[in-house]
Design an enzyme around this catalytic site. Structure first.
Site, PDB file in Angstrom:
ATOM      1  N   ARG A   1     -95.668  19.822   2.986  1.00  0.00           N
ATOM      2  CA  ARG A   1     -95.070  18.722   2.800  1.00  0.00           C
ATOM      3  C   ARG A   1     -96.254  17.547   2.675  1.00  0.00           C
ATOM      4  O   ARG A   1     -96.230  16.534   2.035  1.00  0.00           O
ATOM      5  CB  ARG A   1     -94.131  18.391   3.906  1.00  0.00           C
TER       6      ARG A   1
ATOM      7  N   ARG B   1     -83.545  26.652   3.721  1.00  0.00           N
ATOM      8  CA  ARG B   1     -82.394  26.730   3.123  1.00  0.00           C
ATOM      9  C   ARG B   1     -81.681  28.020   3.328  1.00  0.00           C
ATOM     10  O   ARG B   1     -80.427  28.095   3.300  1.00  0.00           O
ATOM     11  CB  ARG B   1     -82.881  26.589   1.695  1.00  0.00           C
TER      12      ARG B   1
ATOM     13  N   HIS C   1     -78.440  38.074  -9.069  1.00  0.00           N
ATOM     14  CA  HIS C   1     -78.301  36.778  -9.416  1.00  0.00           C
ATOM     15  C   HIS C   1     -78.772  36.089 -11.108  1.00  0.00           C
ATOM     16  O   HIS C   1     -77.848  35.624 -11.744  1.00  0.00           O
ATOM     17  CB  HIS C   1     -78.769  35.627  -8.364  1.00  0.00           C
ATOM     18  N   GLU C   2     -80.063  36.390 -11.083  1.00  0.00           N
ATOM     19  CA  GLU C   2     -80.750  35.887 -12.266  1.00  0.00           C
ATOM     20  C   GLU C   2     -80.218  36.583 -13.447  1.00  0.00           C
ATOM     21  O   GLU C   2     -79.889  36.180 -14.458  1.00  0.00           O
ATOM     22  CB  GLU C   2     -82.150  36.057 -12.089  1.00  0.00           C
TER      23      GLU C   2
ATOM     24  N   HIS D   1     -77.030  35.049 -14.733  1.00  0.00           N
ATOM     25  CA  HIS D   1     -77.168  33.904 -15.681  1.00  0.00           C
ATOM     26  C   HIS D   1     -77.253  34.528 -17.046  1.00  0.00           C
ATOM     27  O   HIS D   1     -76.696  33.929 -17.905  1.00  0.00           O
ATOM     28  CB  HIS D   1     -78.550  33.123 -15.226  1.00  0.00           C
TER      29      HIS D   1
ATOM     30  N   GLU E   1     -74.039  29.559 -11.864  1.00  0.00           N
ATOM     31  CA  GLU E   1     -74.668  30.092 -10.318  1.00  0.00           C
ATOM     32  C   GLU E   1     -73.696  31.116  -9.840  1.00  0.00           C
ATOM     33  O   GLU E   1     -74.116  31.835  -9.205  1.00  0.00           O
ATOM     34  CB  GLU E   1     -75.029  28.721  -9.234  1.00  0.00           C
TER      35      GLU E   1
ATOM     36  N   HIS F   1     -86.044  22.458  -6.891  1.00  0.00           N
ATOM     37  CA  HIS F   1     -84.904  22.036  -7.539  1.00  0.00           C
ATOM     38  C   HIS F   1     -85.165  20.325  -7.485  1.00  0.00           C
ATOM     39  O   HIS F   1     -84.937  19.615  -8.547  1.00  0.00           O
ATOM     40  CB  HIS F   1     -83.573  22.307  -7.054  1.00  0.00           C
TER      41      HIS F   1
END
EC number: 3.4.17.23
Length: 805
Positions: free
Chosen positions: A169, A273, A374-375, A378, A402, A505
């Protein structure tokens, strides 16, 4: 002629005009589709080349190709606006024109458009190339992937995790802060020029539908639905949070509050996340066989290609197509072995012209096994709607896109499916304990991320709307993080940081609410497809692989692309038009029941006041008005900088004189939190260049005592107006303001005047004594009888006889 005849004639003329407009629009769109296909492909290809090889040359080529595509799209958008939508009845034509009439960034001036493009490229590059260095070995500087992500996924060392978390960060977020401020302003300007309230409203426009028969949906309705579903999910999340907190207390004793928020750097990845990697620390029944099949994949010598081939087999088993030959030839499935810098974040690419690819630095883990599904989901969606016109080749909404891969991940993660592909032994048997283990692992990934997603997008919506001034971005970010997510910052962050942009993102301009809506949709889809696949039993045990009927139903929906409202597409599969969280809650119902029993004697919820650094913090109170009155100055960032620098000076002095150590403390080593307008705050000190090494409060107190007078003098205050709570006053004298030149001159002049007055008074007294002595010898006016009205000639009225100073 009768009036009805003229009315009929007018209607016929109007119909003919509308028909002509519609035919012209069709011709225009056919030409657009042909030209757009090629220009868009060249732009996407240049972007792919940059993302898989970050160089100045490739960014230049990407910008040039992007500029050509943008110029073409801007021109075509203006032409599209010449076709009135009211005269278009064909819904396919109308939806294409509606899409094309949105000008996007082309509404900005050329200079602003170029600046926005420069900002976006810079943010992407900073994110992809940023590094954080190990304070214990400054030569060891790590990229996010691979490097820092390994620490955040696997390390149980509190301090190691902290330097990685903070280093990322401080290195990336701080660089992105000024860019992100410009980005917000320019994106808002673009959105308003496109008739949206702000950029958040522009993003929400992806869910908007103007349709009949109850299929319409508004941007404001999305906000209501998200907030409503979150209140339904929150009880499950609160119990998961309480359970995880108790387990983290076992791993990090004395570092976790039994009633407080969870430190952000302990939650399984760089952002907290997904909590997936907390499973080894939180597994309920550790004696049961491990349902995380990472070890089995490694032992069986799986590699990235095997992972994606297994994902492909799953899709093919339900009747969806194989990946193209070009997919296998052109995708980047592992990090390159050469010196190229790449964007490792997993993404699926539909470049156009039948060119589909995935970019991912795949590792042999169960998590990446599910990510591959997941990908590839898409890509299946991209291939399905390739039959649509160019402008309708997209998901029904961003959440649908998604959700598709996540549907497959729900099945691929089940113990039954893992046994089928040999990652769990044939002898693996499911019982109530393995069921809870499985559901907890799923919840760490799925339920744990929902408040994170909701809060992040809520913050961005508020920023775009102007409800959070940029001077309070980080303050509000962490307030919301504590209140909504139950997560606390491990060290305080001021307004030089931009913590949201430390996520891919955000730095790369993606709407994020898609990851919230997709989670709701995926369970609605899963329940419906399991019903079609004739699954019997609990929803969490459903595996739709090998069900061609389920695949056929799904493919029908995928093929629609954006040609129909998403509400209609959703209804086509699940039988209802809106988001519904009930299937998700049903899926996790056995776990929720178990968690409530486990948490029976624990505090459920979180106290937002607790901070991990509270024990080592010192509170300061400053009273400028009472000390300086009308001369009180304003406490601002510069004064705070002076305070932090003064404490750093005190620490240097203390370590030098008391401990015989030369340590270059600087103001960045002094961490300030909980700043209040009436000037009170807390602070603690960390070692130079090592945020994980907190200096004990007792040593900081000794340093303050040694330099108390110097600190007081810097602010023209004393021990009573500059209070360090818990540190005994030094009884140093009150502040004495420095003597200025004009005061010295004034004093000298006044001294001369006073001396003159004294001399005159003394001389006057002497003269009177002489006169009195003379009168006592002979009074020349003794014969004057005042009682008879005679004047005393010794009394004079003239002013010039009076003695003057």
């Amino acid at each position: 002629m009768s009036g009805s005849f003229w009315l009929l004639l007018s209607f016929a003329a109007l119909t003919a005009a509308q028909s002509t407009t519609e035919e012209l629009a069709k011709t225009f769109l056919e030409k657009f589709n042909h030209e757009a296909e090629e220009l868009s492909y060249q732009s996407s290809l240049a972007s792919w080349n940059y993302n898989t090889n970050i160089t100045d040359e490739n960014v230049q080529k990407m910008n040039e190709a992007g500029a050509k595509w943008s110029a073409f799209y801007e021109e075509q958008s203006k032409l599209a606006k010449t076709y009135p939508l009211a005269e278009i009845h064909n819904t396919t034509v109308k939806r294409q024109l509606q899409a094309l009439q949105q000008s996007g960034s082309s509404v900005l001036s050329a200079d602003k458009s170029q600046r926005l493009n420069t900002i976006l490229n810079a943010m992407s590059t900073i994110y992809s190339t940023g590094k954080a260095c190990n304070p214990n070995n400054p030569q060891e500087c790590l990229l996010l992937e691979p490097g820092l992500d390994d620490i955040m996924e696997n390390s149980k060392d509190y301090n190691e995790r902290l330097w990685a978390w903070e280093g990322w960060r401080a290195e990336v977020g701080k660089q992105l802060r000024p860019l992100y401020e410009e980005y917000v302003a320019l994106k808002n300007e673009m959105a308003r020029a496109n008739n949206y309230e702000d950029y958040g409203d522009y993003w929400r426009g992806d869910y908007e539908e103007e349709w009949t028969d109850g299929y319409n949906y508004s941007r404001s309705q999305l906000i209501k639905d998200v907030e409503h579903t979150f209140t339904q999910i929150k009880p499950l999340y609160q119990h998961l949070h309480a359970y995880v907190r108790a387990k983290l207390m076992d791993t990090y004793p004395s570092r976790i509050s039994p009633t407080g928020c969870l430190p952000a750097h302990l939650l399984g990845d760089m952002w907290g996340r997904f909590w997936t990697n907390l499973y080894p620390l939180t597994v309920p029944f550790g004696q049961k066989p491990n349902i995380d099949v990472t070890d089995a994949m490694v032992n069986q010598s799986w590699d990235a290609r095997r992972i994606f081939k297994e994902a492909e087999k799953f899709f093919v088993s339900v009747g969806l197509p194989n990946m193209t030959q070009g997919f296998w030839e052109n995708s980047m499935l592992t990090e390159p072995g050469d010196s190229r810098k790449v964007v490792c974040h997993p993404t699926a690419w539909d470049l156009g012209k039948g060119d589909f690819r995935i970019k991912m630095c795949t590792k042999v883990t169960m998590d990446d096994f599910l990510t591959a599904h997941h990908e590839m989901g898409h890509i299946q969606y991209d291939m399905a709607y390739a039959v649509q016109p160019f402008l309708l080749r997209n998901g029904a909404n961003e959440g649908f896109h998604e959700a598709v891969g996540e549907i497959m991940s729900l099945s691929a993660a089940t113990p039954n499916h893992l046994k089928t592909i040999g990652l769990l032994s044939p002898g693996f048997s499911e019982d109530s304990e393995t069921e809870i283990n499985f559901l907890l692992k799923q919840a760490l990934t799925i339920v744990g991320t929902l408040p994170f997603t909701y809060m992040l997008e809520k913050w961005r919506w508020m920023v775009f709307k102007g409800e959070i001034p940029k001077e309070q971005w980080m303050q509000k970010w962490w307030e919301m993080k504590r209140e909504i997510v139950g997560v606390v910052e491990p060290v305080p962050h001021d307004e030089t940081y931009c913590d949201p942009a430390s996520l891919f993102h955000v730095a790369n301009d993606y709407s994020f609410i898609r990851y919230y809506t997709r989670t709701i949709y995926q369970f609605q889809f899963q329940e419906a497809l399991c019903r079609i696949a004739k699954h019997e039993g609990p929803l969490h045990k459903c595996d739709i692989s090998n069900s061609s009927e389920a695949g056929k139903k799904l493919l029908q929906m995928l093929t629609l692309g954006k040609s129909k409202p998403w509400t209609l597409a959703l209804e086509h599969v699940v039988g209802e038009k809106k988001m519904n969280v009930t299937p998700l809650l049903k899926y996790f119902e056995p776990l929720f029941t178990w968690l409530k029993e486990q948490n029976r004697n624990s505090f459920v919820g979180w106290n937002t006041d607790w901070r991990p650094y509270a024990d080592q913090s010192i509170k300061v109170r400053i009273s400028l008005k009472s000390a300086l009155g009308d001369e009180a100055y304003e406490w601002n960032d510069n004064e705070m900088y002076l305070f932090r620098s003064s404490v750093a000076y005190a620490m240097r002095e203390y370590f030098s004189k008391v401990k015989n150590q030369t340590i270059p403390f600087v103001e960045d080593n002094v961490w300030v939190s909980n700043l209040k307008p009436r000037i009170s705050f807390n602070f603690f000190v960390t070692a130079s260049k090592n945020v994980s090494d907190v200096i004990p409060r007792s040593e900081v107190e000794e340093a303050i005592r040694m330099s108390r007078s110097r600190i007081n003098d810097a602010f023209r205050l004393d021990d009573n107006s500059l209070e360090f709570l818990g540190i005994q006053p030094t009884l140093s004298p009150p502040y004495q303001p420095p003597v200025t030149i004009w005061l010295i001159v004034f004093g000298v002049v006044m001294g001369v005047v006073v001396v003159g007055i004294v001399l005159l008074i003394v001389s006057g007294i002497r003269n009177r004594r002489k006169n009195n002595q003379a009168r006592s010898e002979e009074n020349p006016y003794a014969s004057v009888d005042l009682s008879k009205g005679e004047n005393n000639p010794g009394f004079q009225h003239a002013d010039d006889v009076q003695t003057s100073f």
